[in-house]
Design a protein around this motif. Structure first.
Motif, short mmCIF file in Angstrom:
data_model
loop_
_atom_site.label_atom_id
_atom_site.label_comp_id
_atom_site.label_asym_id
_atom_site.label_seq_id
_atom_site.Cartn_x
_atom_site.Cartn_y
_atom_site.Cartn_z
N PRO A 62 33.89 48.48 51.46
CA PRO A 62 33.16 48.79 52.13
C PRO A 62 33.07 50.71 51.50
CG PRO A 62 34.02 47.57 53.25
CD PRO A 62 34.83 47.08 52.50
N LYS B 272 33.42 34.05 43.97
CA LYS B 272 34.29 35.42 42.31
C LYS B 272 35.07 35.56 42.08
CE LYS B 272 32.22 38.75 45.74
NZ LYS B 272 32.84 37.93 46.30
N ARG C 167 40.93 28.19 54.38
CA ARG C 167 41.96 29.82 53.81
C ARG C 167 42.72 29.26 55.81
NH1 ARG C 167 38.21 34.36 51.87
NH2 ARG C 167 37.53 33.68 49.95
N ASP D 163 30.79 35.22 51.58
CA ASP D 163 32.09 35.32 51.58
C ASP D 163 32.33 33.72 51.04
OD1 ASP D 163 33.27 37.81 52.47
OD2 ASP D 163 32.18 37.50 53.97
N ARG E 105 31.63 41.84 43.44
CA ARG E 105 30.61 42.95 44.17
C ARG E 105 30.08 43.95 43.48
NH1 ARG E 105 30.03 39.87 49.50
NH2 ARG E 105 31.79 39.13 50.32
P1 ATP Z 1 35.43 36.61 49.31
O1 ATP Z 1 34.69 36.61 49.07
O2 ATP Z 1 36.42 36.10 48.83
O3 ATP Z 1 36.23 36.81 51.04
P2 ATP Z 1 34.99 39.62 49.03
O4 ATP Z 1 34.39 40.35 48.35
O5 ATP Z 1 34.78 39.26 50.51
O6 ATP Z 1 36.32 38.58 49.46
P3 ATP Z 1 37.02 41.42 50.45
O7 ATP Z 1 37.61 42.32 50.16
O8 ATP Z 1 37.13 40.35 51.71
O9 ATP Z 1 36.62 40.69 49.62
O10 ATP Z 1 35.49 42.31 51.15
C1 ATP Z 1 35.01 43.49 50.69
C2 ATP Z 1 33.80 43.76 51.63
O11 ATP Z 1 32.92 44.61 51.22
C3 ATP Z 1 33.16 42.56 52.09
O12 ATP Z 1 32.90 42.55 53.52
C4 ATP Z 1 31.93 43.46 51.02
O13 ATP Z 1 29.99 42.91 52.32
C5 ATP Z 1 32.12 45.42 51.89
N1 ATP Z 1 31.24 46.20 50.99
C6 ATP Z 1 31.28 46.22 49.75
N2 ATP Z 1 30.33 47.01 49.23
C7 ATP Z 1 29.92 47.37 49.96
C8 ATP Z 1 28.82 48.64 50.89
N3 ATP Z 1 27.59 49.46 49.73
N4 ATP Z 1 29.02 48.49 51.76
C9 ATP Z 1 29.08 48.43 52.74
N5 ATP Z 1 30.09 47.14 52.69
C10 ATP Z 1 30.50 47.21 51.93
#
Ligand code: ATP
Ligand code: MG
Length: 289
Positions: free
Chosen positions: A108, A85, A197, A81, A137
């Motif tokens: 998720p 990205k 943040r 986090d 991601r």
């Molecule tokens: P930032 O880095 O700015 O916090 P972010 O990529 O964390 O951005 P968010 O929308 O806050 O964006 O979070 C996306 C979430 O989705 C993350 O916590 C990540 O772990 C979760 N995630 C993505 N793919 C999966 C997966 N296959 N299974 C479970 N969780 C997932």
């Protein structure tokens, strides 16, 4: 340029603890760079962006002109986090034509996605020929968060490395260059960014209280990243670890990696499927030439 990708490439022997997140591998050691590395890197990024945009146009044009064209690029961005990205997408992809990009973020899985194999949603998000795809991601979450937060039993996530390798090999065989980047930030830098943040109302939307809980799993995540890189850092689809505490270095390095991948596609503008001379003559006869 090849040098930056060689310096950042990570394989089976990766040791994240020995890679300084504030490091700047490959940055030239000149007086100008030493004086003001940030300004230098920002100016260089503009130049790299021009080159990226030109290659991207060639890639796009080739697919537009030839239905049999399969070439495309997939850039996978993974990070803890606050790893940057979103900023990388804005700064690096922002140098190119939005029409030639296919950017997808993965959160998720939805109930519908959970009904399928973990690669199902990934396959649906792949770039078409001629495009540059960027994953914010990716399928790697299924061996990272899924492992660290016990979302599936060890047997399940362990079996995924081989599935990912087979999937990526299939992608490469079908003409897609795959560039996988871990933006490597430090524990302290993540803390600074989370506090930013919290102190800026314009950034509240990016804050998730769960991010603080996740900090307790930092070491487990680093182990999971190291294993994913070791297990899936194949020769054809290598992993790169980009030190990302300094945003200007991060953007400069990722632009280099992308440019390197595009260069390996050996792109050129497609030849005409008409005779330009004949067409010019026709235009002249048209009276306005
Ligand atoms: P930032 O880095 O700015 O916090 P972010 O990529 O964390 O951005 P968010 O929308 O806050 O964006 O979070 C996306 C979430 O989705 C993350 O916590 C990540 O772990 C979760 N995630 C993505 N793919 C999966 C997966 N296959 N299974 C479970 N969780 C997932
Ligand atoms: Mg987040």
């Amino acid at each position: 340029m090849a040098q930056v990708s060689e310096l950042l490439r990570a394989g089976s022997g990766v040791d994240l603890g020995s890679i300084d997140p504030a490091g700047t591998p490959g940055l030239p050691d000149t007086k100008q760079v030493r004086r003001d590395p940030k300004s230098w890197a920002r100016a260089e990024l503009a130049d790299l962006g021009t080159q990226l945009a030109r290659r991207q146009e060639m890639l796009y044009a080739c697919a537009k002109k030839d239905r049999a064209e399969r070439r495309r690029v997939l850039l996978v961005l993974q990070a803890m986090d606050c790893g940057g990205k979103d900023g990388t997408v804005r700064r690096v992809a922002g140098t190119m034509n939005p029409q030639g990009l296919h950017i997808v973020g993965f959160g998720p899985p939805t109930p519908k996605e959970l009904e399928h194999d973990f690669l199902w949603r990934i396959r649906h998000a792949l770039p078409e020929p001629g495009l540059i795809g960027i994953f914010n991601r990716s399928h790697y979450e299924d061996v990272l968060v899924a492992r660290v937060r016990d979302l599936v039993p060890p047997k399940v996530w362990q079996a995924r490395y081989a599935k990912i390798n087979a999937f990526e090999q299939e992608l490469i065989d079908s003409g897609c260059a795959v560039v996988k980047v871990m933006l490597h930030i430090s524990y302290d830098e993540q803390r600074r960014r989370l506090l930013q943040r919290l102190r800026d109302p314009a950034k509240y939307w990016k804050y998730n209280p769960e991010d603080v809980d996740n900090r307790a799993y930092w070491d487990a995540y680093q182990r999971a990243y190291a294993d994913a890189i070791a297990e899936c850092g194949t020769g054809h689809a290598p992993w790169y670890v980009v030190p990302a505490d300094r945003k200007w270095y991060r953007d400069w390095a990722v632009a280099h990696l992308l440019l390197d991948a595009l260069d390996h596609l050996d792109l050129a503008y497609p030849p005409p499927d008409f005779d330009p001379e004949t067409e010019i003559k026709r235009m002249e006869r048209d009276g306005t030439g």
